[in-house]
Design a protein around this motif. Structure first.
Motif, PDB file in Angstrom:
ATOM      1  N   ARG A  44       1.361  -1.061   0.079  1.00  0.00           N
ATOM      2  CA  ARG A  44      -0.321   0.021   0.144  1.00  0.00           C
ATOM      3  C   ARG A  44       1.260   1.374  -0.320  1.00  0.00           C
ATOM      4  O   ARG A  44       2.334   1.129   0.786  1.00  0.00           O
ATOM      5  N   PRO A  45       0.589   2.600  -1.129  1.00  0.00           N
ATOM      6  CA  PRO A  45       1.172   4.083  -0.825  1.00  0.00           C
ATOM      7  C   PRO A  45       1.945   3.887   0.901  1.00  0.00           C
ATOM      8  O   PRO A  45       0.907   4.566   1.391  1.00  0.00           O
ATOM      9  N   GLY A  46       3.181   4.050   0.527  1.00  0.00           N
ATOM     10  CA  GLY A  46       3.395   4.737   2.387  1.00  0.00           C
ATOM     11  C   GLY A  46       3.069   4.209   3.551  1.00  0.00           C
ATOM     12  O   GLY A  46       3.940   4.319   4.408  1.00  0.00           O
ATOM     13  N   TRP A  47       3.016   2.585   3.172  1.00  0.00           N
ATOM     14  CA  TRP A  47       2.821   1.984   4.751  1.00  0.00           C
ATOM     15  C   TRP A  47       4.610   0.811   3.958  1.00  0.00           C
ATOM     16  O   TRP A  47       4.648   0.849   5.210  1.00  0.00           O
ATOM     17  N   GLU A  48       5.809   1.709   3.619  1.00  0.00           N
ATOM     18  CA  GLU A  48       6.952   1.357   3.978  1.00  0.00           C
ATOM     19  C   GLU A  48       7.616   1.415   5.139  1.00  0.00           C
ATOM     20  O   GLU A  48       8.271   1.180   5.423  1.00  0.00           O
ATOM     21  N   ALA A  49       6.888   2.826   5.900  1.00  0.00           N
ATOM     22  CA  ALA A  49       7.761   3.741   7.103  1.00  0.00           C
ATOM     23  C   ALA A  49       6.449   2.489   7.839  1.00  0.00           C
ATOM     24  O   ALA A  49       7.023   3.809   8.997  1.00  0.00           O
ATOM     25  N   VAL A  50       5.388   2.026   8.094  1.00  0.00           N
ATOM     26  CA  VAL A  50       4.541   1.880   9.049  1.00  0.00           C
ATOM     27  C   VAL A  50       5.649   0.645   9.477  1.00  0.00           C
ATOM     28  O   VAL A  50       6.227  -0.170   9.330  1.00  0.00           O
ATOM     29  N   ASN A  51       5.958   0.839  10.837  1.00  0.00           N
ATOM     30  CA  ASN A  51       6.850  -0.139  11.840  1.00  0.00           C
ATOM     31  C   ASN A  51       5.802  -1.977  11.623  1.00  0.00           C
ATOM     32  O   ASN A  51       7.193  -2.957  11.358  1.00  0.00           O
ATOM     33  N   ALA A  52       4.823  -1.737  11.157  1.00  0.00           N
ATOM     34  CA  ALA A  52       4.509  -3.630  10.916  1.00  0.00           C
ATOM     35  C   ALA A  52       5.052  -3.929   9.891  1.00  0.00           C
ATOM     36  O   ALA A  52       5.543  -4.820   9.781  1.00  0.00           O
ATOM     37  N   VAL A  53       5.197  -3.289   8.891  1.00  0.00           N
ATOM     38  CA  VAL A  53       5.318  -3.548   7.459  1.00  0.00           C
ATOM     39  C   VAL A  53       6.949  -3.606   7.605  1.00  0.00           C
ATOM     40  O   VAL A  53       7.495  -4.945   7.087  1.00  0.00           O
ATOM     41  N   ARG A  54       7.606  -2.624   7.957  1.00  0.00           N
ATOM     42  CA  ARG A  54       9.308  -2.573   8.160  1.00  0.00           C
ATOM     43  C   ARG A  54       9.591  -3.841   8.870  1.00  0.00           C
ATOM     44  O   ARG A  54      10.775  -4.526   8.369  1.00  0.00           O
ATOM     45  N   ASP A  55       8.708  -3.919  10.632  1.00  0.00           N
ATOM     46  CA  ASP A  55       9.273  -5.155  10.935  1.00  0.00           C
ATOM     47  C   ASP A  55       8.846  -6.492  10.285  1.00  0.00           C
ATOM     48  O   ASP A  55       8.510  -7.518  11.141  1.00  0.00           O
ATOM     49  N   ARG A  56       8.224  -7.079   9.395  1.00  0.00           N
ATOM     50  CA  ARG A  56       7.338  -7.739   8.914  1.00  0.00           C
ATOM     51  C   ARG A  56       6.122  -8.647  10.008  1.00  0.00           C
ATOM     52  O   ARG A  56       6.939  -9.684   9.827  1.00  0.00           O
ATOM     53  N   GLN A  57       5.830  -7.705  10.812  1.00  0.00           N
ATOM     54  CA  GLN A  57       4.591  -8.551  11.315  1.00  0.00           C
ATOM     55  C   GLN A  57       3.877  -8.170  10.813  1.00  0.00           C
ATOM     56  O   GLN A  57       2.476  -7.453  11.467  1.00  0.00           O
ATOM     57  N   LEU A  58       2.717  -8.638  10.055  1.00  0.00           N
ATOM     58  CA  LEU A  58       1.387  -8.600   9.165  1.00  0.00           C
ATOM     59  C   LEU A  58       1.028 -10.335   9.145  1.00  0.00           C
ATOM     60  O   LEU A  58       1.815 -11.387   8.751  1.00  0.00           O
ATOM     61  N   PHE A  59      -0.215 -10.365  10.010  1.00  0.00           N
ATOM     62  CA  PHE A  59      -0.537 -11.190  10.430  1.00  0.00           C
ATOM     63  C   PHE A  59      -1.866 -11.371  10.640  1.00  0.00           C
ATOM     64  O   PHE A  59      -2.557 -10.595  10.104  1.00  0.00           O
ATOM     65  N   GLU A  60      -2.681 -12.878   9.749  1.00  0.00           N
ATOM     66  CA  GLU A  60      -3.767 -13.119   9.749  1.00  0.00           C
ATOM     67  C   GLU A  60      -4.630 -14.457  10.658  1.00  0.00           C
ATOM     68  O   GLU A  60      -3.734 -14.593  11.540  1.00  0.00           O
ATOM     69  N   ILE A  61      -5.660 -13.989  11.319  1.00  0.00           N
ATOM     70  CA  ILE A  61      -6.136 -14.481  11.953  1.00  0.00           C
ATOM     71  C   ILE A  61      -7.038 -15.082  10.992  1.00  0.00           C
ATOM     72  O   ILE A  61      -7.687 -13.983  11.103  1.00  0.00           O
ATOM     73  N   LYS A  62      -7.695 -16.211  11.470  1.00  0.00           N
ATOM     74  CA  LYS A  62      -8.915 -16.509  10.856  1.00  0.00           C
ATOM     75  C   LYS A  62     -10.475 -16.210  11.260  1.00  0.00           C
ATOM     76  O   LYS A  62     -10.720 -15.952  12.783  1.00  0.00           O
ATOM     77  N   SER A  63     -10.964 -15.531  10.173  1.00  0.00           N
ATOM     78  CA  SER A  63     -11.787 -14.526  11.013  1.00  0.00           C
ATOM     79  C   SER A  63     -13.483 -15.978  11.460  1.00  0.00           C
ATOM     80  O   SER A  63     -14.350 -15.802  12.783  1.00  0.00           O
ATOM     81  N   ALA A  64     -13.347 -17.400  11.583  1.00  0.00           N
ATOM     82  CA  ALA A  64     -13.893 -18.374  12.404  1.00  0.00           C
ATOM     83  C   ALA A  64     -13.421 -17.952  13.894  1.00  0.00           C
ATOM     84  O   ALA A  64     -14.128 -18.735  14.658  1.00  0.00           O
ATOM     85  N   ASP A  65     -12.516 -17.869  14.058  1.00  0.00           N
ATOM     86  CA  ASP A  65     -11.335 -17.858  15.235  1.00  0.00           C
ATOM     87  C   ASP A  65     -11.460 -16.311  15.748  1.00  0.00           C
ATOM     88  O   ASP A  65     -11.470 -16.402  17.280  1.00  0.00           O
ATOM     89  N   ILE A  66     -12.212 -15.282  15.068  1.00  0.00           N
ATOM     90  CA  ILE A  66     -12.074 -14.537  16.093  1.00  0.00           C
ATOM     91  C   ILE A  66     -13.115 -13.180  15.431  1.00  0.00           C
ATOM     92  O   ILE A  66     -13.479 -12.697  16.680  1.00  0.00           O
ATOM     93  N   LEU A  67     -13.979 -13.675  14.610  1.00  0.00           N
ATOM     94  CA  LEU A  67     -15.409 -12.225  14.417  1.00  0.00           C
ATOM     95  C   LEU A  67     -16.037 -13.269  14.731  1.00  0.00           C
ATOM     96  O   LEU A  67     -17.619 -12.230  14.347  1.00  0.00           O
ATOM     97  N   GLN A  68     -16.537 -14.360  14.933  1.00  0.00           N
ATOM     98  CA  GLN A  68     -17.643 -14.822  15.347  1.00  0.00           C
ATOM     99  C   GLN A  68     -18.325 -14.564  17.314  1.00  0.00           C
ATOM    100  O   GLN A  68     -17.027 -14.971  18.242  1.00  0.00           O
TER     101      GLN A  68
END
Length: 273
Positions: free
Chosen positions: A224-248
């Motif tokens: 995403r434009p500009g997101w290279e400066a975001v800590n989570a992107v820089r440190d590769r802290q991008l994760f998925e939690i399945k919607s069935a596990d958290i959004l119900q």
């Protein structure tokens, strides 16, 4: 008539669950035989999909199919299913719509369902165990030297931030939701981050995606434009939690969902010690 000869009903015997959380909870209580129909989005427990007829989506339902199952109770969730509920009520069906939006409200809903099927004591024991685990996670999180800023994304286009119970679970797990003011809004349309630049400005240390209905794409987020400066992107802290596990708003969020959140926070904390 002798009053002693009158059998007292032990709750509804033929239940249709329009959302997954009631289905999962009834299975956990060992009361799955009462379920005669489920949501087509149900994935927990897996065997429910194999055993039970699918009679609804989230915003729509097969009314004729539900009526053919002769339910004596239908469980649903929120104002989003109000039209389904109203149509069933007009057909003479008992409908109970829960509207749990917080951790405490989830506990309350689960206890009510357990009581309705005559399993109040067992339900209470299970809920007390869940609460004890949440308190243990919260205590462990309070000992962390730093709390990461967490951006939880329910949808990507447009970006929608965490609903209230997810925001609360992020806090219990040891993180701080970067959009706490939006978490108070019950409707997804009111949790849209209108200016995506605001996400960059709040600079989350961790980004967690749970795109309901589709797979989270961390590489797409990182691009995403500009997101290279975001800590989570820089440190590769991008994760998925399945919607069935958290959004119900049911057992999954209070168990598997918060455990996954806590592991992510702990790993981040160790890496930034």
């Amino acid at each position: 008539m002798n009053p002693r000869s009158i059998a007292i009903p032990r709750g509804p015997r033929r239940i249709v669950c329009l959302t997954e959380e009631a289905t999962e909870w009834l299975y956990l209580l060992g009361e799955e035989e009462r379920i005669v129909g489920i949501s087509g989005y149900t994935v927990r427990p897996r065997r429910a999909r194999e055993e039970k007829p699918k009679v609804s989506a989230f915003l729509s339902a097969k009314i004729d199919k539900i009526l053919a199952l002769r339910p004596d109770c239908v469980f649903g969730f929120s104002d989003l299913q109000a039209d389904i509920a109203a149509e069933l009520v007009r057909k003479g069906v008992q409908v109970t719509i829960f509207n749990q939006r917080s951790v405490e409200e989830i506990f309350s809903m689960l206890f009510q369902v357990a009581a309705m099927v005559g399993r109040a004591d067992d339900g209470l024991r299970r809920l007390e165990a869940m609460r004890a685990r949440l308190l243990a996670i919260e205590a462990a999180a309070s000992a962390l030297p730093r709390r990461p800023r967490v951006y939880f994304e329910e949808w990507d286009e447009p970006p929608i931030s965490a609903i209230r119970w997810v925001s609360e679970l992020v806090g219990i797990a040891g993180g701080d939701d970067v959009f706490p003011e939006l978490a108070a809004q019950p409707m997804g349309k009111d949790r849209i981050v209108a200016d995506s630049a605001e996400i960059i400005r709040r600079n989350p240390d961790i980004v967690i995606g749970s795109w309901c209905g589709k797979k989270f794409r961390p590489e797409k987020v990182a691009a995403r434009p500009g997101w290279e400066a975001v800590n989570a992107v820089r440190d590769r802290q991008l994760f998925e939690i399945k919607s069935a596990d958290i959004l119900q708003p049911g057992p999954a969020a209070l168990t598997d969902g918060v455990e996954q959140l806590h592991r992510i926070v702990l790993d981040w904390s160790r890496a930034h010690a």
